[in-house]
Design a protein around this motif. Structure first.
Motif, PDB file in Angstrom:
ATOM      1  N   ILE A  76       0.854  -1.190   0.000  1.00  0.00           N
ATOM      2  CA  ILE A  76       0.000   0.000   0.000  1.00  0.00           C
ATOM      3  C   ILE A  76       0.889   1.240   0.000  1.00  0.00           C
ATOM      4  O   ILE A  76       1.810   1.341   0.815  1.00  0.00           O
ATOM      5  CB  ILE A  76      -0.918   0.008   1.240  1.00  0.00           C
ATOM      6  CG1 ILE A  76      -1.726  -1.290   1.319  1.00  0.00           C
ATOM      7  CG2 ILE A  76      -1.831   1.224   1.247  1.00  0.00           C
ATOM      8  CD1 ILE A  76      -2.164  -1.669   2.716  1.00  0.00           C
ATOM      9  N   VAL A  84       0.024   7.709   6.607  1.00  0.00           N
ATOM     10  CA  VAL A  84       0.751   6.457   6.821  1.00  0.00           C
ATOM     11  C   VAL A  84       1.089   6.297   8.305  1.00  0.00           C
ATOM     12  O   VAL A  84       1.003   5.204   8.869  1.00  0.00           O
ATOM     13  CB  VAL A  84       2.019   6.403   5.952  1.00  0.00           C
ATOM     14  CG1 VAL A  84       2.883   5.199   6.321  1.00  0.00           C
ATOM     15  CG2 VAL A  84       1.646   6.353   4.476  1.00  0.00           C
ATOM     16  N   THR A 112       2.313  -0.735   4.563  1.00  0.00           N
ATOM     17  CA  THR A 112       1.842   0.581   4.159  1.00  0.00           C
ATOM     18  C   THR A 112       3.003   1.565   4.181  1.00  0.00           C
ATOM     19  O   THR A 112       3.686   1.695   5.195  1.00  0.00           O
ATOM     20  CB  THR A 112       0.722   1.076   5.096  1.00  0.00           C
ATOM     21  OG1 THR A 112      -0.347   0.127   5.096  1.00  0.00           O
ATOM     22  CG2 THR A 112       0.193   2.430   4.647  1.00  0.00           C
TER      23      THR A 112
END
Length: 244
Positions: A76, A84, A112
């Protein structure tokens, strides 16, 4: 993490709503790396605004939604360090008393990444074939620098841009005064911080300021435009997508 082949895009709300060109620039850069991109159309806010203003139950609902949407992603990537940071760190706080959700949050958080962090640390790329002719200065956003420890990655990417000359500003790591709802709750403090930031930008003589978070950049752009200063404001994705 091994180099992924498929990247799922997590778009910060302010990018999606107000600065879509930043998302388009990020897509252009990632596609040049030969990656397959996916964008879940049912994604929503990560919950950071609610969390930061004390609405923890509402933030938890958004966090669960985020896990449902992104859990199966290989990797991601988001053009915002603050978002984030929310996923990687604050989800663990939200679900600290719920072991199953906590485990899901930790798995999702581990894959992520902020945009520049992903390019440099995961893909091992610092030269994306960009060009930008002129002097720029760089602003370190708070969550990106202090929360994620991302400092050198954006600078390494800017150093790889042909024709670009990076001029470091004094105290580049000081807050610009935005802080999301902070700027609305404490406008006098916010403006004082922004005054200092703008003075440091101007002192470099650069014609452009670059950053990795559109919240900060929007905040700075507002005062720059009101004062009609000859300084342009750019998300780093826009610079890296450039082919001047």
């Amino acid at each position: 993490m091994n180099k992924p082949q498929r990247v799922t895009l997590f778009m910060q709300c302010i990018v999606d709503s107000c600065f879509p060109q930043v998302g388009e620039a990020m897509v252009a850069v990632l596609e040049r790396q030969g990656l397959t991109l996916e964008y879940p159309a049912d994604q929503t806010c990560c919950g950071q605004p609610a969390y930061n203003t004390g609405y923890r139950n509402e933030a938890a609902r958004l966090a669960r939604r985020f896990l449902d949407v992104f859990e199966d992603a290989e990797c991601i990537v988001c053009p915002s360090g603050s978002c984030v940071h929310m996923v990687r760190h604050h989800y663990r706080e939200i679900f600290a008393g719920e072991p199953r959700l906590l485990a899901r949050a930790e798995r999702v958080g581990a894959k992520t990444f902020e945009f520049t962090e992903f390019l440099v640390d995961v893909l091992g790329v610092t030269d994306v074939g960009a060009s930008w002719h002129g002097d720029v200065t760089y602003h370190d956003s708070c969550h990106l620098l202090r929360g994620l420890g991302v400092k050198d990655q954006p600078r390494a990417l800017l150093a790889g841009v042909r024709g670009l000359n990076l001029i470091e500003m004094t105290r580049s790591d000081e807050c610009c005064g935005f802080g999301g709802t902070f700027s609305a709750k404490y406008p006098e403090i916010s403006e004082a911080l922004l005054e200092t930031k703008l003075a440091n930008i101007q002192a470099t003589g650069a014609g452009a300021v670059v950053g990795c978070d559109m919240g900060c950049l929007m905040h700075m752009q507002g005062m720059i435009r009101r004062r009609e200063l000859p300084i342009t404001v750019h998300h780093i994705a826009e610079i890296l997508a450039g082919r001047q």
